[in-house]
Design a protein around this motif. Structure first.
Motif, PDB file in Angstrom:
ATOM      1  N   LEU A  58       1.306  -1.109   0.020  1.00  0.00           N
ATOM      2  CA  LEU A  58       0.388   0.125   0.149  1.00  0.00           C
ATOM      3  C   LEU A  58       1.242   1.014   0.133  1.00  0.00           C
ATOM      4  CD1 LEU A  58      -2.898  -0.487   1.745  1.00  0.00           C
ATOM      5  CD2 LEU A  58      -2.914  -0.972  -0.415  1.00  0.00           C
ATOM      6  N   GLY A  59       1.813   0.875   0.725  1.00  0.00           N
ATOM      7  CA  GLY A  59       2.974   2.428   0.465  1.00  0.00           C
ATOM      8  C   GLY A  59       3.661   2.846  -0.417  1.00  0.00           C
ATOM      9  N   THR A  60       3.839   1.993  -2.024  1.00  0.00           N
ATOM     10  CA  THR A  60       4.819   1.805  -2.713  1.00  0.00           C
ATOM     11  C   THR A  60       3.368   2.301  -3.712  1.00  0.00           C
ATOM     12  OG1 THR A  60       5.583   0.049  -2.247  1.00  0.00           O
ATOM     13  CG2 THR A  60       5.620   0.720  -4.777  1.00  0.00           C
ATOM     14  N   LEU A  61       2.467   1.557  -3.677  1.00  0.00           N
ATOM     15  CA  LEU A  61       1.428   2.518  -4.370  1.00  0.00           C
ATOM     16  C   LEU A  61       0.618   3.939  -3.802  1.00  0.00           C
ATOM     17  CD1 LEU A  61      -0.989   1.433  -6.407  1.00  0.00           C
ATOM     18  CD2 LEU A  61      -2.779   0.663  -4.387  1.00  0.00           C
ATOM     19  N   VAL A  62       0.650   4.423  -3.447  1.00  0.00           N
ATOM     20  CA  VAL A  62       0.669   5.558  -2.520  1.00  0.00           C
ATOM     21  C   VAL A  62       1.538   6.229  -2.961  1.00  0.00           C
ATOM     22  CG1 VAL A  62       0.012   6.985  -0.481  1.00  0.00           C
ATOM     23  CG2 VAL A  62      -0.350   5.171  -0.421  1.00  0.00           C
ATOM     24  N   GLY A  63       3.134   6.299  -2.685  1.00  0.00           N
ATOM     25  CA  GLY A  63       4.321   6.262  -3.064  1.00  0.00           C
ATOM     26  C   GLY A  63       4.294   6.730  -4.628  1.00  0.00           C
ATOM     27  N   GLN A  64       3.397   5.467  -5.232  1.00  0.00           N
ATOM     28  CA  GLN A  64       3.339   5.954  -7.316  1.00  0.00           C
ATOM     29  C   GLN A  64       2.743   6.594  -7.940  1.00  0.00           C
ATOM     30  OE1 GLN A  64       4.039   1.504  -8.269  1.00  0.00           O
ATOM     31  NE2 GLN A  64       6.243   1.578  -7.687  1.00  0.00           N
ATOM     32  N   SER A  65       0.970   6.632  -6.825  1.00  0.00           N
ATOM     33  CA  SER A  65       0.380   7.077  -7.267  1.00  0.00           C
ATOM     34  C   SER A  65       0.348   8.991  -7.235  1.00  0.00           C
ATOM     35  CB  SER A  65      -1.054   6.532  -6.561  1.00  0.00           C
ATOM     36  OG  SER A  65      -0.905   5.369  -6.619  1.00  0.00           O
ATOM     37  N   VAL A  66       0.414   8.927  -5.081  1.00  0.00           N
ATOM     38  CA  VAL A  66      -0.058  10.589  -5.144  1.00  0.00           C
ATOM     39  C   VAL A  66       2.094  11.621  -4.340  1.00  0.00           C
ATOM     40  CG1 VAL A  66      -2.261   9.949  -4.718  1.00  0.00           C
ATOM     41  CG2 VAL A  66      -0.636   9.545  -3.354  1.00  0.00           C
ATOM     42  N   GLY A  67       2.845  10.250  -4.377  1.00  0.00           N
ATOM     43  CA  GLY A  67       4.526  11.212  -4.127  1.00  0.00           C
ATOM     44  C   GLY A  67       4.394  10.178  -2.575  1.00  0.00           C
ATOM     45  N   TRP A  68       5.936   9.846  -2.833  1.00  0.00           N
ATOM     46  CA  TRP A  68       6.413   9.105  -1.761  1.00  0.00           C
ATOM     47  C   TRP A  68       6.452   9.765  -0.504  1.00  0.00           C
ATOM     48  CZ3 TRP A  68      10.448  11.270   0.237  1.00  0.00           C
ATOM     49  CH2 TRP A  68      11.396  12.385  -0.527  1.00  0.00           C
ATOM     50  N   ARG A  69       6.397  11.173  -0.419  1.00  0.00           N
ATOM     51  CA  ARG A  69       6.416  11.635   0.599  1.00  0.00           C
ATOM     52  C   ARG A  69       5.155  11.699   1.640  1.00  0.00           C
ATOM     53  NH1 ARG A  69      10.054  15.814   0.965  1.00  0.00           N
ATOM     54  NH2 ARG A  69      11.387  16.039  -1.367  1.00  0.00           N
ATOM     55  N   VAL A  70       4.159  11.228   0.886  1.00  0.00           N
ATOM     56  CA  VAL A  70       2.718  10.245   1.890  1.00  0.00           C
ATOM     57  C   VAL A  70       3.122   9.626   2.706  1.00  0.00           C
ATOM     58  CG1 VAL A  70       0.453  10.644   1.732  1.00  0.00           C
ATOM     59  CG2 VAL A  70       1.226  11.948  -0.311  1.00  0.00           C
ATOM     60  N   THR A  71       3.478   8.750   1.807  1.00  0.00           N
ATOM     61  CA  THR A  71       3.968   6.991   2.276  1.00  0.00           C
ATOM     62  C   THR A  71       4.618   7.694   4.069  1.00  0.00           C
ATOM     63  OG1 THR A  71       4.375   5.476   0.346  1.00  0.00           O
ATOM     64  CG2 THR A  71       5.331   4.964   1.489  1.00  0.00           C
ATOM     65  N   PHE A  72       5.444   7.882   3.680  1.00  0.00           N
ATOM     66  CA  PHE A  72       6.194   8.113   5.292  1.00  0.00           C
ATOM     67  C   PHE A  72       5.404   9.506   6.130  1.00  0.00           C
ATOM     68  CE2 PHE A  72      10.266   6.703   2.130  1.00  0.00           C
ATOM     69  CZ  PHE A  72      10.334   6.435   3.068  1.00  0.00           C
ATOM     70  N   GLY A  73       5.175  10.496   5.522  1.00  0.00           N
ATOM     71  CA  GLY A  73       3.651  10.569   6.788  1.00  0.00           C
ATOM     72  C   GLY A  73       2.746   9.468   7.571  1.00  0.00           C
ATOM     73  N   ILE A  74       2.425   8.572   6.578  1.00  0.00           N
ATOM     74  CA  ILE A  74       1.454   7.766   7.006  1.00  0.00           C
ATOM     75  C   ILE A  74       2.153   6.863   7.731  1.00  0.00           C
ATOM     76  CG2 ILE A  74       0.245   5.775   6.186  1.00  0.00           C
ATOM     77  CD1 ILE A  74      -0.702   6.771   3.721  1.00  0.00           C
ATOM     78  N   VAL A  75       3.638   6.612   7.928  1.00  0.00           N
ATOM     79  CA  VAL A  75       4.578   5.831   8.109  1.00  0.00           C
ATOM     80  C   VAL A  75       4.503   6.118   9.441  1.00  0.00           C
ATOM     81  CG1 VAL A  75       6.913   5.001   8.697  1.00  0.00           C
ATOM     82  CG2 VAL A  75       5.878   4.443   5.908  1.00  0.00           C
ATOM     83  N   ALA A  76       4.796   7.349   9.805  1.00  0.00           N
ATOM     84  CA  ALA A  76       4.811   8.023  10.697  1.00  0.00           C
ATOM     85  C   ALA A  76       3.508   7.872  11.701  1.00  0.00           C
ATOM     86  CB  ALA A  76       4.995   9.444  11.155  1.00  0.00           C
ATOM     87  N   ALA A  77       2.120   8.202  11.312  1.00  0.00           N
ATOM     88  CA  ALA A  77       0.733   8.059  11.597  1.00  0.00           C
ATOM     89  C   ALA A  77       0.967   6.721  12.917  1.00  0.00           C
ATOM     90  CB  ALA A  77      -0.290   7.835  10.695  1.00  0.00           C
ATOM     91  N   LEU A  78       1.339   5.375  11.505  1.00  0.00           N
ATOM     92  CA  LEU A  78       1.590   4.023  11.818  1.00  0.00           C
ATOM     93  C   LEU A  78       2.544   3.879  13.325  1.00  0.00           C
ATOM     94  CD1 LEU A  78       2.450   1.696   8.571  1.00  0.00           C
ATOM     95  CD2 LEU A  78       0.112   2.162   9.852  1.00  0.00           C
ATOM     96  N   GLY A  79       3.533   5.053  13.246  1.00  0.00           N
ATOM     97  CA  GLY A  79       4.099   4.454  14.661  1.00  0.00           C
ATOM     98  C   GLY A  79       3.066   5.918  15.548  1.00  0.00           C
TER      99      GLY A  79
END
Length: 402
Positions: A146-167
């Protein structure tokens, strides 16, 4: 299994997502910053080195606080590192963010392994460790794709923001579910360090470096390998990572189950088969179906080694296992760093995107040789190793039987 293991698995899920999602996003990150694929691979190497050095450092710093509080502090550091990565204006800043996040990784899994093992009966310790690592493996089925899909679709920065929320979710889970387990009285740093005098502890860590390094040699460059060599579309990388994650989940659970029954035979089979499959990947990478099957097998065989290797270290460092456990997590990531670097070298040298598979096969084969050596030394010494961890009342010469 205690409910507290769920909290540890949640934290492991977040950490696993940030560790592995970068592999599927290397082309996007490289393109955004204007660097080459091998240069972008330093985001994998830097993270792995951060885990290697951060594991003992953070564990030592946490000797004065309870294990639960240390786990919470580590998740806070993880959140900060991923926010830095998400907002990084330059490649160097993103690399710093990756390193900051990585400092929490080794100590979290090291301390978490000890906590998980302490929560269950002696004959279920490897299974409990595997349950915690299930969060890491499930991250590769859900979080990473999902992180890869999000990163390829709307930008990898959004992926790492979501990862921070998972933390943040992981931090809340630890605060709510993990019992307050203070550090055992009488265990001091010198007792923890004494475990490293045991040659079997060192051999287990060397097996960890080479064995899991073999996995990362191939997986670090999976996106360019599959798109340039196999002919998959960029979007297919997401589902290939799902296959890798499914293999990891299965291998982790099988490894945990059989490590409590026959630890060393489990290592022989998984490491030997991993070396063969990685060598074959050089050929199967040219076929879409065969490459997909091979990726799943690499995940399964690679993670089948994790619970037995972690239990091997805990057993041999019995009495003062926390630092040894954390350092072994660092050893996994030393293998990741070594293999990512070597894989980048053979690609940069012009051998093609499948060349890292040969590197991985050689590393896994080396781990198998060390496993055989470890068993031979144990037989020559007349049985399982012993380790003296110090003169504290709770620590004594201990023989650990598998």
């Amino acid at each position: 299994m205690p409910l507290a293991l769920l909290a540890l698995a949640i934290g492991a899920f977040g950490i696993g997502t940030t560790e592995f999602v970068i592999m599927g996003l290397l082309p996007e990150v490289a393109g955004d910053y204007g660097v080459s694929i091998p240069t972008a691979g330093y985001l994998v190497t830097g993270y792995a080195l951060g885990v290697m050095f951060g594991a003992p450092l953070m564990t030592v710093l946490g000797t004065k606080v309870s294990r639960k509080r240390m786990l919470m502090l580590l998740m806070g550091l993880f959140i900060a590192g991923n926010l830095i990565s998400a907002l990084a204006p330059a490649f160097s800043v993103m690399l710093i963010g990756r390193i900051v996040a990585s400092l929490a990784h080794g100590a979290f899994f090291g301390i978490g392994s000890v906590v998980a093992a302490d929560l269950v009966a002696p004959d279920k310790k490897a299974g409990a460790i595997a349950m915690m690592f299930t969060g890491l493996t499930v991250a590769n089925v859900v979080g990473v794709p999902l992180g890869t899909l999000v990163g390829q679709s709307v930008g990898w920065r959004v992926t790492f923001g979501i990862v921070a929320a998972l933390g943040v979710v992981g931090l809340a889970g630890i605060a709510r579910l993990v019992p307050d387990m203070p550090k055992p009285e009488g265990v001091r740093l010198r007792h923890e360090l004494a475990a490293f005098k045991n040659v079997q502890v060192l051999l287990a860590m060397a097996m960890t470096v080479l064995g899991f390094g073999g996995v990362f040699a191939a997986i670090t460059y999976i996106a360019p390998m599959m798109t340039h060599t196999t002919g998959f579309a960029d979007g297919s990388v997401t589902w290939l990572l799902v296959l890798f994650g499914l293999g990891m989940v299965g291998g982790n659970l099988v490894g945990g189950r059989f490590a409590d029954r026959a630890l060393m035979p489990m290592l022989y089979v998984s490491l030997g088969a991993l070396a063969v499959v990685l060598a074959l990947f050089t050929l199967t990478a040219h076929d879409k179906l065969l490459s997909a099957v091979t990726i799943a097998l690499i995940g399964a065989l690679g993670f089948a080694t994790v619970p037995p290797l972690q239990k091997r270290v805990l057993d041999q460092a019995h009495g003062a296992p926390t630092l040894a456990s954390a350092v072994n997590i660092g050893a996994f990531n030393l293998g990741n760093a070594l293999s990512a670097w070597l894989g980048g070298l053979v690609i940069a040298a012009g051998f093609g995107y499948t060349a890292p598979n040969w590197v991985g096969a050689a590393l896994a084969g080396g781990a198998l040789v060390l496993a055989l050596l470890s068993a031979a030394l144990e037989r020559r010494n007349g049985g399982p190793s012993t380790v003296v961890t110090g003169s504290a009342p709770t620590e004594q010469r201990t023989a650990v039987h598998h």
